[in-house]
Scaffold this active site. Structure first.
Site, PDB file in Angstrom:
ATOM      1  N   GLU A 189       0.820  -1.204   0.000  1.00 41.70           N
ATOM      2  CA  GLU A 189       0.000   0.000   0.000  1.00 41.70           C
ATOM      3  C   GLU A 189       0.860   1.263   0.000  1.00 41.70           C
ATOM      4  OE1 GLU A 189      -4.082  -1.113   2.266  1.00 41.70           O
ATOM      5  OE2 GLU A 189      -2.345  -0.901   3.559  1.00 41.70           O
ATOM      6  N   CYS A 191       3.461   8.712   0.677  1.00 42.91           N
ATOM      7  CA  CYS A 191       4.078   7.848   1.669  1.00 42.91           C
ATOM      8  C   CYS A 191       4.322   6.499   0.998  1.00 42.91           C
ATOM      9  CB  CYS A 191       3.104   7.734   2.849  1.00 42.91           C
ATOM     10  SG  CYS A 191       3.707   6.697   4.166  1.00 42.91           S
ATOM     11  N   CYS A 245       7.159  -6.469   7.485  1.00 44.04           N
ATOM     12  CA  CYS A 245       8.293  -5.837   8.161  1.00 44.04           C
ATOM     13  C   CYS A 245       8.813  -6.776   9.236  1.00 44.04           C
ATOM     14  CB  CYS A 245       7.835  -4.527   8.810  1.00 44.04           C
ATOM     15  SG  CYS A 245       9.179  -3.568   9.543  1.00 44.04           S
ATOM     16  N   CYS A 287       7.509  -3.838  15.761  1.00 42.17           N
ATOM     17  CA  CYS A 287       7.025  -2.873  16.756  1.00 42.17           C
ATOM     18  C   CYS A 287       5.617  -3.318  17.163  1.00 42.17           C
ATOM     19  CB  CYS A 287       6.973  -1.470  16.155  1.00 42.17           C
ATOM     20  SG  CYS A 287       8.568  -0.912  15.531  1.00 42.17           S
ATOM     21  N   CYS A 321       2.302  -1.570  15.695  1.00 45.11           N
ATOM     22  CA  CYS A 321       2.185  -1.265  14.262  1.00 45.11           C
ATOM     23  C   CYS A 321       1.479  -2.384  13.502  1.00 45.11           C
ATOM     24  CB  CYS A 321       3.582  -1.034  13.680  1.00 45.11           C
ATOM     25  SG  CYS A 321       3.574  -0.733  11.903  1.00 45.11           S
ATOM     26  N   GLY A 380       7.148  -1.360   5.997  1.00 45.56           N
ATOM     27  CA  GLY A 380       8.537  -1.820   5.968  1.00 45.56           C
ATOM     28  C   GLY A 380       9.533  -0.893   6.625  1.00 45.56           C
ATOM     29  N   SER A 414      12.556   7.247   6.859  1.00 45.15           N
ATOM     30  CA  SER A 414      12.266   7.066   8.285  1.00 45.15           C
ATOM     31  C   SER A 414      12.714   5.683   8.746  1.00 45.15           C
ATOM     32  CB  SER A 414      10.758   7.224   8.494  1.00 45.15           C
ATOM     33  OG  SER A 414      10.423   7.023   9.843  1.00 45.15           O
ATOM     34  N   SER A 464      12.141   7.072  14.358  1.00 47.43           N
ATOM     35  CA  SER A 464      10.936   6.832  15.169  1.00 47.43           C
ATOM     36  C   SER A 464      11.372   6.547  16.593  1.00 47.43           C
ATOM     37  CB  SER A 464      10.159   5.649  14.589  1.00 47.43           C
ATOM     38  OG  SER A 464       9.772   5.962  13.266  1.00 47.43           O
ATOM     39  N   LEU A 465      11.304   7.562  17.426  1.00 51.34           N
ATOM     40  CA  LEU A 465      11.845   7.454  18.785  1.00 51.34           C
ATOM     41  C   LEU A 465      10.852   6.721  19.695  1.00 51.34           C
ATOM     42  CD1 LEU A 465      14.448   8.290  20.183  1.00 51.34           C
ATOM     43  CD2 LEU A 465      13.301  10.382  20.918  1.00 51.34           C
ATOM     44  N   ASN A 466       9.667   7.262  19.810  1.00 49.81           N
ATOM     45  CA  ASN A 466       8.545   6.572  20.483  1.00 49.81           C
ATOM     46  C   ASN A 466       8.759   6.197  21.945  1.00 49.81           C
ATOM     47  OD1 ASN A 466       7.558   6.781  17.916  1.00 49.81           O
ATOM     48  ND2 ASN A 466       7.615   4.604  17.450  1.00 49.81           N
ATOM     49  N   ASN A 479      -2.724   6.007  16.071  1.00 48.63           N
ATOM     50  CA  ASN A 479      -3.895   5.586  15.280  1.00 48.63           C
ATOM     51  C   ASN A 479      -4.233   4.159  15.684  1.00 48.63           C
ATOM     52  OD1 ASN A 479      -3.961   7.959  13.661  1.00 48.63           O
ATOM     53  ND2 ASN A 479      -2.236   7.141  12.486  1.00 48.63           N
ATOM     54  N   CYS A 503      -0.541   6.648   9.776  1.00 48.90           N
ATOM     55  CA  CYS A 503       0.749   6.028  10.091  1.00 48.90           C
ATOM     56  C   CYS A 503       0.513   4.713  10.809  1.00 48.90           C
ATOM     57  CB  CYS A 503       1.544   6.895  11.052  1.00 48.90           C
ATOM     58  SG  CYS A 503       2.014   8.439  10.382  1.00 48.90           S
TER      59      CYS A 503
HETATM   60  N1  SAH Z   1       9.921   1.468   9.686  1.00 52.95           N
HETATM   61  C1  SAH Z   1      10.007   2.885   9.573  1.00 52.95           C
HETATM   62  C2  SAH Z   1       8.973   3.498   8.646  1.00 52.95           C
HETATM   63  C3  SAH Z   1       7.541   2.993   8.757  1.00 52.95           C
HETATM   64  S1  SAH Z   1       6.563   3.451  10.134  1.00 52.95           S
HETATM   65  C4  SAH Z   1       9.953   3.542  10.938  1.00 52.95           C
HETATM   66  O1  SAH Z   1       9.699   2.845  11.920  1.00 52.95           O
HETATM   67  O2  SAH Z   1      10.221   4.721  11.035  1.00 52.95           O
HETATM   68  C5  SAH Z   1       6.225   5.144   9.975  1.00 52.95           C
HETATM   69  C6  SAH Z   1       5.878   5.832  11.307  1.00 52.95           C
HETATM   70  O3  SAH Z   1       4.586   5.418  11.790  1.00 52.95           O
HETATM   71  C7  SAH Z   1       6.848   5.489  12.433  1.00 52.95           C
HETATM   72  O4  SAH Z   1       7.232   6.661  13.092  1.00 52.95           O
HETATM   73  C8  SAH Z   1       6.022   4.607  13.373  1.00 52.95           C
HETATM   74  O5  SAH Z   1       6.498   4.703  14.693  1.00 52.95           O
HETATM   75  C9  SAH Z   1       4.647   5.189  13.182  1.00 52.95           C
HETATM   76  N2  SAH Z   1       3.546   4.298  13.542  1.00 52.95           N
HETATM   77  C10 SAH Z   1       3.496   2.956  13.475  1.00 52.95           C
HETATM   78  N3  SAH Z   1       2.294   2.500  13.879  1.00 52.95           N
HETATM   79  C11 SAH Z   1       1.552   3.591  14.198  1.00 52.95           C
HETATM   80  C12 SAH Z   1       0.204   3.779  14.626  1.00 52.95           C
HETATM   81  N4  SAH Z   1      -0.627   2.761  14.778  1.00 52.95           N
HETATM   82  N5  SAH Z   1      -0.209   5.052  14.845  1.00 52.95           N
HETATM   83  C13 SAH Z   1       0.593   6.104  14.623  1.00 52.95           C
HETATM   84  N6  SAH Z   1       1.862   5.987  14.184  1.00 52.95           N
HETATM   85  C14 SAH Z   1       2.337   4.739  13.981  1.00 52.95           C
END
Ligand code: SAH
Length: 360
Positions: free
Chosen positions: A110, A123, A130, A134, A137, A177, A209, A232-234, A308, A350
């Site tokens: 997608e 995007c 992947c 995480c 995700c 991915g 990213s 993606s720090l999170n 999300n 995202c």
């Molecule tokens: N693998 C890469 C790129 C794909 S994810 C990465 O991790 O950066 C793109 C972004 O979406 C990342 O910052 C990830 O942390 C965020 N993301 C993943 N799941 C999400 C969700 N359910 N809601 C909001 N952001 C999310």
């Protein structure tokens, strides 16, 4: 025995056909020059093809008027696009469109096209599924299936551009991915998007990213790649991040911060930190205070993304909690934005991208 030989001959023939039909999108100028030679043509025909495909974005040989007629006839049957579009969903606001593509082997991926005023962002996905896993995700739930080729990445852009009334202004490698686990093809795709004789997208409009593959952040820095980097720090500590991002076991939080600092120090571009805000996980004002300390000395930008929901255990914090988290960040020495993520109504936000792998 005779039968066996016949089968082998047939196999060789079909291999030859497949080789001949390698899709043109994804090929560099040099590769297209070799392709032209293989077709019995002069190398400049390859450069003409490069111009048609990437700069003029024409995908019909009969419209490539400066190619000789016999060549145009010879090209009939050669594939230009490695991807087949099979579905397109538009959000009720018409601001976001999610496209489903099929690969030649039936796997699905997608991509998302987003409109925000004058800014048109795509995007792009870099893998089917992947491996990073995480916990929050949707793509992770598919597991890792395969890397996309540079052509499969760039074709997402070219097909989305065709659908878009306006010119795409920004590209983010934030779809399905982990681009840094498909480093070579992701960079080759960015190079094709950036190529001055082709699509000619400015390097600072292309953002890659990563979930934090530290050796690749280091390689990206050493190679002085001109593209923007997002991490993606999170999370704000080793233990907290480890709970949702198992990659933190191998590539620790402190190593990630160090590598990010080194990138920011050595690059002309500001680094972007993405911070997905999850209820009860990483959304305390104390986390915001820690971010101020951690990122204060880095040339960076912080992008807060309220989660999300994808039907799992994680929740988006209430608007009050989001505001309480944002309050300390008003003191930040770096820019902070909240991304009220687009396209949730069509699961194109995202981390909401996932396919059930193949169309079969
Ligand atoms: N693998 C890469 C790129 C794909 S994810 C990465 O991790 O950066 C793109 C972004 O979406 C990342 O910052 C990830 O942390 C965020 N993301 C993943 N799941 C999400 C969700 N359910 N809601 C909001 N952001 C999310």
């Amino acid at each position: 025995m005779k039968n066996h030989l016949l089968v082998r001959k047939f196999q060789l023939m079909s291999e030859a056909v497949i080789r001949e039909y390698k899709p043109l999108i994804g090929q560099s100028i040099l590769e297209l020059e070799s392709f032209a030679k293989a077709m019995g043509e002069k190398p400049f025909r390859g450069r003409q093809l490069f111009d048609w495909i990437y700069r003029q974005q024409v995908d019909d040989f009969s419209a490539m008027t400066d190619l000789s007629k016999p060549l145009r006839e010879n090209l009939v049957g050669v594939l230009i696009h490695p991807l087949k579009m099979i579905n397109s969903d538009v959000s009720p606001s018409k601001q976001t469109r999610k496209i489903l593509f099929e690969l030649s082997d039936g796997y699905l991926l997608e991509s998302v096209l987003m409109k925000e005023g004058k800014r048109i962002t795509v995007c792009l996905s870099t893998q089917v599924g992947c491996a990073v896993d995480c916990d929050f995700c949707a793509t992770a739930k598919m597991g890792f299936i395969k890397n996309l080729t540079a052509g499969e990445i760039v074709d997402q852009f070219l097909q989305l551009q065709k659908m878009s009334e306006q010119k795409i202004t920004n590209v983010v490698f934030m779809g399905m991915g982990e681009p840094f686990l498909n480093y070579k093809n992701s960079i080759a795709a960015a190079d094709l998007l950036h190529h001055a004789k082709g699509i000619n997208m400015a390097a600072w409009r292309i953002t890659i990213s990563t979930a934090g593959v530290v050796p690749k952040i280091r390689q990206f820095t050493e190679e002085k790649q001109p593209y923007k980097l997002a991490v993606s720090l999170n999370g704000t500590t080793q233990d907290q991040r480890l709970k949702t991002m198992p990659i933190t076991q191998t590539h620790t939080f402190s190593n990630l911060i160090k590598a990010s600092k080194d990138y920011a120090y050595n690059s002309r571009n500001r680094i972007t930190f993405e911070y997905v805000l999850m209820d009860g996980i990483n959304d305390e004002p104390q986390d915001a205070e820690r971010l101020l300390r951690l990122l204060g000395s880095i040339e960076c930008k912080l992008n807060v993304i309220p989660y999300n929901e994808i039907g799992g255990e994680y929740r988006r914090p209430s608007d009050e909690k989001i505001e309480a988290f944002m309050a300390p960040l008003k003191r930040a020495s770096f820019p902070v934005t909240v991304r009220w993520s687009k396209g949730q109504d069509i699961d194109a936000g995202c981390g909401q991208l996932a396919t059930n792998s193949t169309s079969q």
